[in-house]
Scaffold this motif. Structure first.
Motif, PDB file in Angstrom:
ATOM      1  N   UNK A 290      10.228  82.288 -23.817  1.00 30.55           N
ATOM      2  CA  UNK A 290       9.858  81.193 -24.706  1.00 30.55           C
ATOM      3  C   UNK A 290       9.367  79.990 -23.936  1.00 30.55           C
ATOM      4  N   UNK A 291       9.392  78.838 -24.613  1.00 23.76           N
ATOM      5  CA  UNK A 291       8.873  77.602 -24.005  1.00 23.76           C
ATOM      6  C   UNK A 291       9.573  76.422 -24.678  1.00 23.76           C
ATOM      7  N   UNK A 292      10.164  75.532 -23.910  1.00 19.69           N
ATOM      8  CA  UNK A 292      10.783  74.269 -24.363  1.00 19.69           C
ATOM      9  C   UNK A 292      12.230  74.127 -23.916  1.00 19.69           C
ATOM     10  N   UNK A 293      12.956  75.231 -23.762  1.00 19.48           N
ATOM     11  CA  UNK A 293      14.364  75.189 -23.377  1.00 19.48           C
ATOM     12  C   UNK A 293      15.205  74.386 -24.363  1.00 19.48           C
ATOM     13  N   UNK A 294      15.127  74.741 -25.639  1.00 19.77           N
ATOM     14  CA  UNK A 294      15.989  74.114 -26.632  1.00 19.77           C
ATOM     15  C   UNK A 294      17.416  74.633 -26.462  1.00 19.77           C
ATOM     16  N   UNK A 295      18.381  73.939 -27.024  1.00 22.52           N
ATOM     17  CA  UNK A 295      19.780  74.310 -26.821  1.00 22.52           C
ATOM     18  C   UNK A 295      20.070  75.734 -27.289  1.00 22.52           C
ATOM     19  N   UNK A 296      19.467  76.138 -28.399  1.00 23.63           N
ATOM     20  CA  UNK A 296      19.720  77.471 -28.946  1.00 23.63           C
ATOM     21  C   UNK A 296      19.316  78.576 -27.976  1.00 23.63           C
ATOM     22  N   UNK A 297      18.360  78.285 -27.106  1.00 26.80           N
ATOM     23  CA  UNK A 297      17.906  79.317 -26.163  1.00 26.80           C
ATOM     24  C   UNK A 297      19.011  79.723 -25.194  1.00 26.80           C
ATOM     25  N   UNK A 298      19.991  78.848 -24.998  1.00 26.04           N
ATOM     26  CA  UNK A 298      21.077  79.159 -24.070  1.00 26.04           C
ATOM     27  C   UNK A 298      22.259  79.842 -24.731  1.00 26.04           C
ATOM     28  N   UNK A 299      22.394  79.699 -26.048  1.00 25.15           N
ATOM     29  CA  UNK A 299      23.626  80.119 -26.701  1.00 25.15           C
ATOM     30  C   UNK A 299      23.453  81.228 -27.730  1.00 25.15           C
ATOM     31  N   UNK A 300      22.282  81.861 -27.792  1.00 21.43           N
ATOM     32  CA  UNK A 300      22.089  82.990 -28.693  1.00 21.43           C
ATOM     33  C   UNK A 300      22.826  84.222 -28.175  1.00 21.43           C
ATOM     34  N   UNK A 301      22.867  85.257 -29.005  1.00 19.42           N
ATOM     35  CA  UNK A 301      23.514  86.511 -28.587  1.00 19.42           C
ATOM     36  C   UNK A 301      22.878  87.031 -27.306  1.00 19.42           C
ATOM     37  N   UNK A 302      21.569  86.846 -27.190  1.00 18.59           N
ATOM     38  CA  UNK A 302      20.842  87.138 -25.952  1.00 18.59           C
ATOM     39  C   UNK A 302      20.206  85.828 -25.515  1.00 18.59           C
ATOM     40  N   UNK A 303      20.645  85.299 -24.394  1.00 13.97           N
ATOM     41  CA  UNK A 303      20.083  84.029 -23.938  1.00 13.97           C
ATOM     42  C   UNK A 303      18.615  84.219 -23.553  1.00 13.97           C
ATOM     43  N   UNK A 304      17.826  83.164 -23.781  1.00 17.81           N
ATOM     44  CA  UNK A 304      16.371  83.261 -23.705  1.00 17.81           C
ATOM     45  C   UNK A 304      15.814  82.664 -22.420  1.00 17.81           C
ATOM     46  N   UNK A 305      15.027  83.451 -21.710  1.00 14.83           N
ATOM     47  CA  UNK A 305      14.239  82.927 -20.595  1.00 14.83           C
ATOM     48  C   UNK A 305      13.169  82.003 -21.156  1.00 14.83           C
ATOM     49  N   UNK A 306      12.991  80.838 -20.533  1.00 16.18           N
ATOM     50  CA  UNK A 306      12.092  79.847 -21.126  1.00 16.18           C
ATOM     51  C   UNK A 306      11.556  78.888 -20.078  1.00 16.18           C
ATOM     52  N   UNK A 307      10.460  78.227 -20.417  1.00 21.07           N
ATOM     53  CA  UNK A 307       9.914  77.151 -19.587  1.00 21.07           C
ATOM     54  C   UNK A 307      10.596  75.853 -20.008  1.00 21.07           C
ATOM     55  N   UNK A 308      11.220  75.172 -19.061  1.00 22.51           N
ATOM     56  CA  UNK A 308      11.962  73.944 -19.348  1.00 22.51           C
ATOM     57  C   UNK A 308      11.222  72.740 -18.763  1.00 22.51           C
ATOM     58  N   UNK A 309      10.592  71.920 -19.595  1.00 21.21           N
ATOM     59  CA  UNK A 309       9.975  70.695 -19.089  1.00 21.21           C
ATOM     60  C   UNK A 309      11.048  69.746 -18.545  1.00 21.21           C
ATOM     61  N   UNK A 310      10.711  68.986 -17.533  1.00 21.56           N
ATOM     62  CA  UNK A 310      11.646  68.017 -16.967  1.00 21.56           C
ATOM     63  C   UNK A 310      11.641  66.775 -17.861  1.00 21.56           C
ATOM     64  N   UNK A 311      12.532  66.775 -18.849  1.00 21.83           N
ATOM     65  CA  UNK A 311      12.536  65.709 -19.860  1.00 21.83           C
ATOM     66  C   UNK A 311      12.911  64.359 -19.263  1.00 21.83           C
ATOM     67  N   UNK A 312      13.801  64.365 -18.291  1.00 22.21           N
ATOM     68  CA  UNK A 312      14.169  63.102 -17.650  1.00 22.21           C
ATOM     69  C   UNK A 312      12.957  62.495 -16.934  1.00 22.21           C
ATOM     70  N   UNK A 313      12.183  63.316 -16.267  1.00 23.18           N
ATOM     71  CA  UNK A 313      10.995  62.817 -15.574  1.00 23.18           C
ATOM     72  C   UNK A 313       9.959  62.304 -16.572  1.00 23.18           C
ATOM     73  N   UNK A 314       9.798  63.003 -17.684  1.00 23.03           N
ATOM     74  CA  UNK A 314       8.851  62.556 -18.704  1.00 23.03           C
ATOM     75  C   UNK A 314       9.209  61.156 -19.182  1.00 23.03           C
ATOM     76  N   UNK A 315      10.495  60.947 -19.501  1.00 27.72           N
ATOM     77  CA  UNK A 315      10.942  59.638 -19.979  1.00 27.72           C
ATOM     78  C   UNK A 315      10.760  58.566 -18.907  1.00 27.72           C
ATOM     79  N   UNK A 316      11.176  58.893 -17.674  1.00 31.03           N
ATOM     80  CA  UNK A 316      11.082  57.904 -16.599  1.00 31.03           C
ATOM     81  C   UNK A 316       9.632  57.513 -16.307  1.00 31.03           C
ATOM     82  N   UNK A 317       8.762  58.493 -16.240  1.00 28.34           N
ATOM     83  CA  UNK A 317       7.356  58.214 -15.948  1.00 28.34           C
ATOM     84  C   UNK A 317       6.705  57.393 -17.052  1.00 28.34           C
ATOM     85  N   UNK A 318       7.055  57.687 -18.308  1.00 24.55           N
ATOM     86  CA  UNK A 318       6.471  56.939 -19.428  1.00 24.55           C
ATOM     87  C   UNK A 318       6.897  55.474 -19.372  1.00 24.55           C
TER      88      UNK A 318
END
Length: 240
Positions: free
Chosen positions: A162-190
């Motif tokens: 998947x893409x986004x690394x939402x919380x549900x991706x970690x806690x489903x019956x099968x955890x999801x491989x995903x692209x995780x944007x660096x949200x802290x960096x996005x906020x800091x840079x903005x």
């Protein structure tokens, strides 16, 4: 209005370039989000093409050869869906594989039900992939539900990213491989970019700045659940 605020950080969902260009206010503006705009403002957004290529490269490295893309759009070439589809194509070609148009499924929306319907449509027309790269995590989760209902195993029969690394991706019956944007960096840079504009320290041309991202490998492609814990909401990828 400019007399009410000093500056603005904006995540435009339904605005077009023409809307932004027509803006009359003079207060500094920094854009968030992954659409590309030809507008005279700084924008903070990850590189969708590069991130999609890394996701597909991971699947190819696992020996997958029929990799589907769920969640495409046919309009607006600067939309994230188009950019991620472009990355899917580019990486398959780089790996010496033919991007099969029959493995691309457009969706009406970007939710779980859209992913489930897209996966069903793909299987119903006899196009069984051995891996799926989904536009986002919600589409991926919906697709995984369909696969389970059809008696197919994730990741043994079909791997899913998947893409986004939402919380549900970690806690489903099968955890999801995903692209995780660096949200802290996005906020800091903005914030940093807006402060520079407000302070007058920056009179340069508007810039498009790409923060880092990370491919988080979990069970849906054969990884483990080591990061399925409270507080694991952000990657530590470096800022690009």
């Amino acid at each position: 209005r400019s007399h009410v605020i000093d500056g603005l950080i904006l995540s435009p969902i339904h605005l077009e370039t023409a809307d932004l260009v027509a803006r009359q206010e003079t207060s500094p503006l920094v854009l968030l989000g992954e659409r590309e705009y030809e507008a005279p403002y700084d924008q903070i957004a990850i590189d969708n093409v590069a991130a999609a290529r890394e996701a597909v490269r991971h699947l190819v490295g696992l020996g997958r050869r029929r990799i589907a893309f769920l969640g495409s759009r046919t309009d607006r070439e600067r939309q994230p869906a188009h950019l991620r589809l472009r990355g899917w194509r580019e990486e398959l070609v780089a790996a010496g594989l033919e991007p099969a148009e029959t493995l691309i499924v457009a969706t009406d929306g970007y939710g779980r039900s859209d992913g489930a319907a897209a996966m069903s449509a793909l299987l119903d027309r006899g196009e069984r992939p051995d891996a799926v790269f989904a536009y986002n995590d919600l589409i991926a989760l919906g697709a995984m539900r369909t696969l389970t209902e059809r008696g197919l195993r994730v990741p043994d029969d079909i791997a899913v990213v998947g893409f986004d690394d939402i919380e549900e991706s970690r806690f489903g019956a099968i955890s999801l491989t995903t692209v995780a944007p660096d949200k802290h960096a996005i906020a800091r840079l903005a914030v940093d970019r807006l402060v520079e504009r407000l302070s007058g320290r920056s009179d340069s041309e508007p810039r498009r700045i790409s923060p880092g991202y990370e491919l988080v490998v979990r069970e849906s492609t054969g990884g483990g659940r080591t990061d399925a814990r409270p507080g694991a909401d952000s990657p530590s990828a470096p800022v690009a």
